[in-house]
Motif scaffolding. Structure first.
Motif, PDB file in Angstrom:
ATOM      1  N   SER A 258      -5.535  -0.320  -5.502  1.00  0.00           N
ATOM      2  CA  SER A 258      -6.696  -0.398  -4.612  1.00  0.00           C
ATOM      3  C   SER A 258      -6.243  -0.140  -3.183  1.00  0.00           C
ATOM      4  O   SER A 258      -5.046  -0.294  -2.874  1.00  0.00           O
ATOM      5  CB  SER A 258      -7.363  -1.778  -4.732  1.00  0.00           C
ATOM      6  OG  SER A 258      -6.888  -2.626  -3.724  1.00  0.00           O
ATOM      7  N   PRO A 259      -7.168   0.240  -2.286  1.00  0.00           N
ATOM      8  CA  PRO A 259      -6.784   0.484  -0.890  1.00  0.00           C
ATOM      9  C   PRO A 259      -6.440  -0.803  -0.152  1.00  0.00           C
ATOM     10  O   PRO A 259      -5.966  -0.767   0.991  1.00  0.00           O
ATOM     11  CB  PRO A 259      -8.023   1.142  -0.278  1.00  0.00           C
ATOM     12  CG  PRO A 259      -9.086   1.153  -1.307  1.00  0.00           C
ATOM     13  CD  PRO A 259      -8.596   0.499  -2.541  1.00  0.00           C
ATOM     14  N   GLU A 260      -6.657  -1.938  -0.780  1.00  0.00           N
ATOM     15  CA  GLU A 260      -6.426  -3.219  -0.101  1.00  0.00           C
ATOM     16  C   GLU A 260      -4.937  -3.582  -0.144  1.00  0.00           C
ATOM     17  O   GLU A 260      -4.371  -3.708  -1.239  1.00  0.00           O
ATOM     18  CB  GLU A 260      -7.239  -4.287  -0.840  1.00  0.00           C
ATOM     19  CG  GLU A 260      -7.301  -5.604  -0.126  1.00  0.00           C
ATOM     20  CD  GLU A 260      -8.090  -6.600  -0.987  1.00  0.00           C
ATOM     21  OE1 GLU A 260      -7.618  -7.726  -1.150  1.00  0.00           O
ATOM     22  OE2 GLU A 260      -9.163  -6.210  -1.499  1.00  0.00           O
ATOM     23  N   PRO A 261      -4.275  -3.751   0.989  1.00  0.00           N
ATOM     24  CA  PRO A 261      -2.858  -4.131   0.946  1.00  0.00           C
ATOM     25  C   PRO A 261      -2.699  -5.526   0.356  1.00  0.00           C
ATOM     26  O   PRO A 261      -3.515  -6.400   0.634  1.00  0.00           O
ATOM     27  CB  PRO A 261      -2.423  -4.102   2.418  1.00  0.00           C
ATOM     28  CG  PRO A 261      -3.650  -3.927   3.237  1.00  0.00           C
ATOM     29  CD  PRO A 261      -4.809  -3.623   2.346  1.00  0.00           C
TER      30      PRO A 261
ATOM     31  N   THR B 147      -2.456  -6.035  -3.059  1.00  0.00           N
ATOM     32  CA  THR B 147      -3.162  -6.075  -4.351  1.00  0.00           C
ATOM     33  C   THR B 147      -2.288  -6.694  -5.438  1.00  0.00           C
ATOM     34  O   THR B 147      -2.712  -7.577  -6.175  1.00  0.00           O
ATOM     35  CB  THR B 147      -3.585  -4.647  -4.777  1.00  0.00           C
ATOM     36  OG1 THR B 147      -4.334  -4.060  -3.727  1.00  0.00           O
ATOM     37  CG2 THR B 147      -4.415  -4.672  -6.045  1.00  0.00           C
TER      38      THR B 147
ATOM     39  N   ASN C 213       0.782  -1.244   0.000  1.00  0.00           N
ATOM     40  CA  ASN C 213       0.000   0.000   0.000  1.00  0.00           C
ATOM     41  C   ASN C 213       0.814   1.294   0.000  1.00  0.00           C
ATOM     42  O   ASN C 213       0.241   2.371   0.209  1.00  0.00           O
ATOM     43  CB  ASN C 213      -0.976   0.041   1.190  1.00  0.00           C
ATOM     44  CG  ASN C 213      -2.372  -0.371   0.749  1.00  0.00           C
ATOM     45  OD1 ASN C 213      -2.559  -0.741  -0.414  1.00  0.00           O
ATOM     46  ND2 ASN C 213      -3.346  -0.280   1.639  1.00  0.00           N
TER      47      ASN C 213
HETATM   48  K   LIG Z   1      -2.919  -1.803  -2.697  1.00  0.00           K
END
Ligand SMILES: [K+]
Ligand SMILES: Nc1nc2c(ncn2[C@@H]2O[C@H](COP(=O)(O)OP(=O)(O)OP(=O)(O)O)[C@@H](O)[C@H]2O)c(=O)[nH]1
Ligand SMILES: [Mg+2]
Length: 522
Positions: free
Chosen positions: A308-311, A313, A289
């Motif tokens: 994306s905000p998801e670590p 990705t 991230n």
């Molecule tokens: K990410």
């Protein structure tokens, strides 16, 4: 391909000595008497297309297609109606240029037809040329091969021309143009002259030493005087001995040693030129991230990676070729580095680390608003610290530390930690700091690839490296104080490598490989 070329080059170096064979064995053999023709501009519909010929029947073909008794003035564009010689049907109104040899690109008689670029016009003119006796379509690279055979270009210049045609970035274009202008060839010729001089010196010593009983060590001490002789000089021998005195210049020996140093320096830089030709490996790495994929998309100006905000990705290594500040780069996005995750992401982390080892330049990225997190601290303590600890001379890897998300730092708040290594601030979101990053990248890439605007000529191919290494290896056997015959042979072998680098005594196989890079019409 490089491995193949290298092997061939090695075979050529080992193989039996050949005379200067600049001729091809195949149909592309220059001087076979055939006149060749081809479309030299790009394929497809365009404003103007250039068709050219080379060979002894060029003038005849021009007269036939223009239905004229006289040739136009040499090297001047003339407007002419082109007609099909079989039917007399008009094909196009075109500009024609007549280049009588040897003042032409190939050194042979050449003609250029600048026709309207419609496919029917182009194919009509090509067919008309094909109907002229003595003319045949050119093979890939055949024009350049003829230029080489006729001494218009040496081999490094041919390579420069191929690179210029393939150049995609500014730095590649600059480098290719310098090589086409003969800088590398010039350097090698200068070195070869040094060796020729030294060889003359050693050979003269052998000749005179045999019958004149010269004192040992004269060569080593740089004794350039004939009074170092043990026996008196007879008056009849004086003229030749004065020649000998000139040849026994101490500078020749010093120059050979200086040449060894210069070769060593060029070989240490050898990877740079090859990176400039095929692209430097730049790897973006950092904790999850940090914004690595956002940066890759920003630098390549296309959505290469999912953001994306998801670590976690990004899992696979995503590689994209980009022009960074004029340098060719293979930019890799990688998985965020962290431990204790599922097997798929763990595999991504393994691949990321593997790719990191191949990097010429590491773009290490952290979230500026998250520097105290364990993943940031761990990244700083491992990746950043380990590359930073190496001195630039013993490491081929360079590193730029980028603190992303600067937009999240409050303007009044304290800046990033004072104990951080040198870094750049960036916001992929707002674009702030991007110009500074590009400037820093330009400097780093100039160090990684060599700066084609200023530095010394670069070795862009494995072939160059092979011959310079061969030359250096041969010079390690140059010990005139021990054995003059072996010293002379060492000089000959060393000089042979330099000559082959620019194309003298090249073998067919190597020429075939080099000319394969060209397209039809060049
Ligand atoms: K990410
Ligand atoms: N505020 C702010 N957010 C950013 C910036 N750059 C990226 N982000 C956001 O940070 C999140 C992570 O971005 P990514 O580009 O996916 O980060 P990454 O390092 O590739 O993440 P992984 O592949 O999961 O390791 C996304 O929600 C981005 O929109 C920035 O400069 N400022
Ligand atoms: Mg990512």
């Amino acid at each position: 391909m490089w491995r193949g070329l290298w092997t061939l080059a090695a075979q050529a170096a080992r193989g039996p000595r050949r005379l200067c064979t600049r001729r091809s064995s195949g149909a592309a053999a220059p001087g076979s008497g055939a006149t060749i023709f081809a479309l030299s501009s790009g394929q497809g519909r365009c404003g103007i297309a250039v068709i050219r010929t080379s060979g002894p029947s060029s003038g005849h073909a021009l007269r036939i297609l223009t239905a004229a008794g006289d040739l136009p003035p040499a090297r001047h564009a003339s407007l002419r109606l082109l007609s099909d010689p079989r039917s007399g049907e008009p094909l196009d109104r075109a500009l024609v240029l007549w280049f009588p040899g040897p003042r032409s690109f190939t050194g042979e008689d050449c003609v250029e037809f600048h026709v309207h670029g419609g496919p029917a016009v182009v194919s009509g003119v090509l067919q008309a040329l094909g109907s002229v006796p003595g003319l045949r379509p050119a093979e890939a690279g055949e024009f350049t091969r003829r230029a080489f055979a006729n001494g218009k270009l040496n081999l490094t210049e041919v390579e420069g021309l191929a690179d210029l045609i393939h150049a995609e970035t500014e730095a590649q274009r600059r480098q290719a143009l310098r090589q086409l202008d003969g800088e590398l060839g010039h350097l090698c010729r200068g070195w070869a002259e040094t060796l020729t001089k030294a060889l003359a010196h050693v050979e003269a010593y052998i000749d005179f030493g045999e019958d004149d009983n010269l004192e040992e060590g004269v060569l080593e001490q740089g004794g350039s005087t004939w009074w170092g002789r043990k026996t008196p000089v007879s008056p009849q021998r004086l003229p030749s001995l004065s020649l000998f005195a000139c040849l026994l210049s101490p500078t020749a020996d010093i120059e050979v040693r200086a040449l060894e140093v210069a070769l060593g320096a060029h070989l240490r830089d050898a990877r740079r030129g090859q990176r400039l030709r095929s692209g430097a490996h730049v790897v973006v790495t950092g904790p999850p991230n940090a914004g690595k994929s956002s940066l890759v998309n920003l630098l390549s100006r296309k959505p290469v990676s999912i953001v994306s905000p998801e670590p976690g990705t990004t899992r696979d290594v995503l590689e994209t070729p980009v022009d960074l500040a004029g340098f060719p780069v293979l930019l890799s996005d990688t998985a965020g580095l962290r431990e204790g995750v599922g097997p798929v992401e763990q595999e991504g982390v393994r691949r990321a680390r593997e790719r990191l080892e191949q990097a010429d330049l590491i773009l290490a990225m952290l979230d500026a608003s998250d520097l105290a997190s364990p993943s940031s601290c761990n990244f700083l303590a491992t990746v950043v610290a380990s590359v930073g600890a190496r001195s630039p001379s013993d490491s081929s890897q360079r590193l730029l530390l980028v603190l992303n998300k600067s937009d999240l730092l409050s303007p009044e708040g304290p800046g990033p930690r004072p104990d951080l290594p040198p870094h750049l601030l960036l916001s992929c979101l707002t674009g702030e700091g991007l110009d500074g990053l590009l400037e820093a990248l330009r400097k780093e890439l100039a160090a990684v690839c060599g700066d084609p605007s200023t530095g010394s000529p670069l070795l862009t191919r494995a072939r160059h490296q092979h011959h310079l290494q061969g030359c250096l290896d041969a010079l390690s056997h140059y010990k005139p104080s021990k054995d003059l015959a072996l010293a002379a042979e060492a000089l000959r072998v060393a000089r042979g490598h330099l000559t082959r680098l620019t194309g003298g005594g090249g073998t067919e196989e190597i020429l075939d490989i080099i000319f394969r890079d060209f397209c039809v019409g060049k």
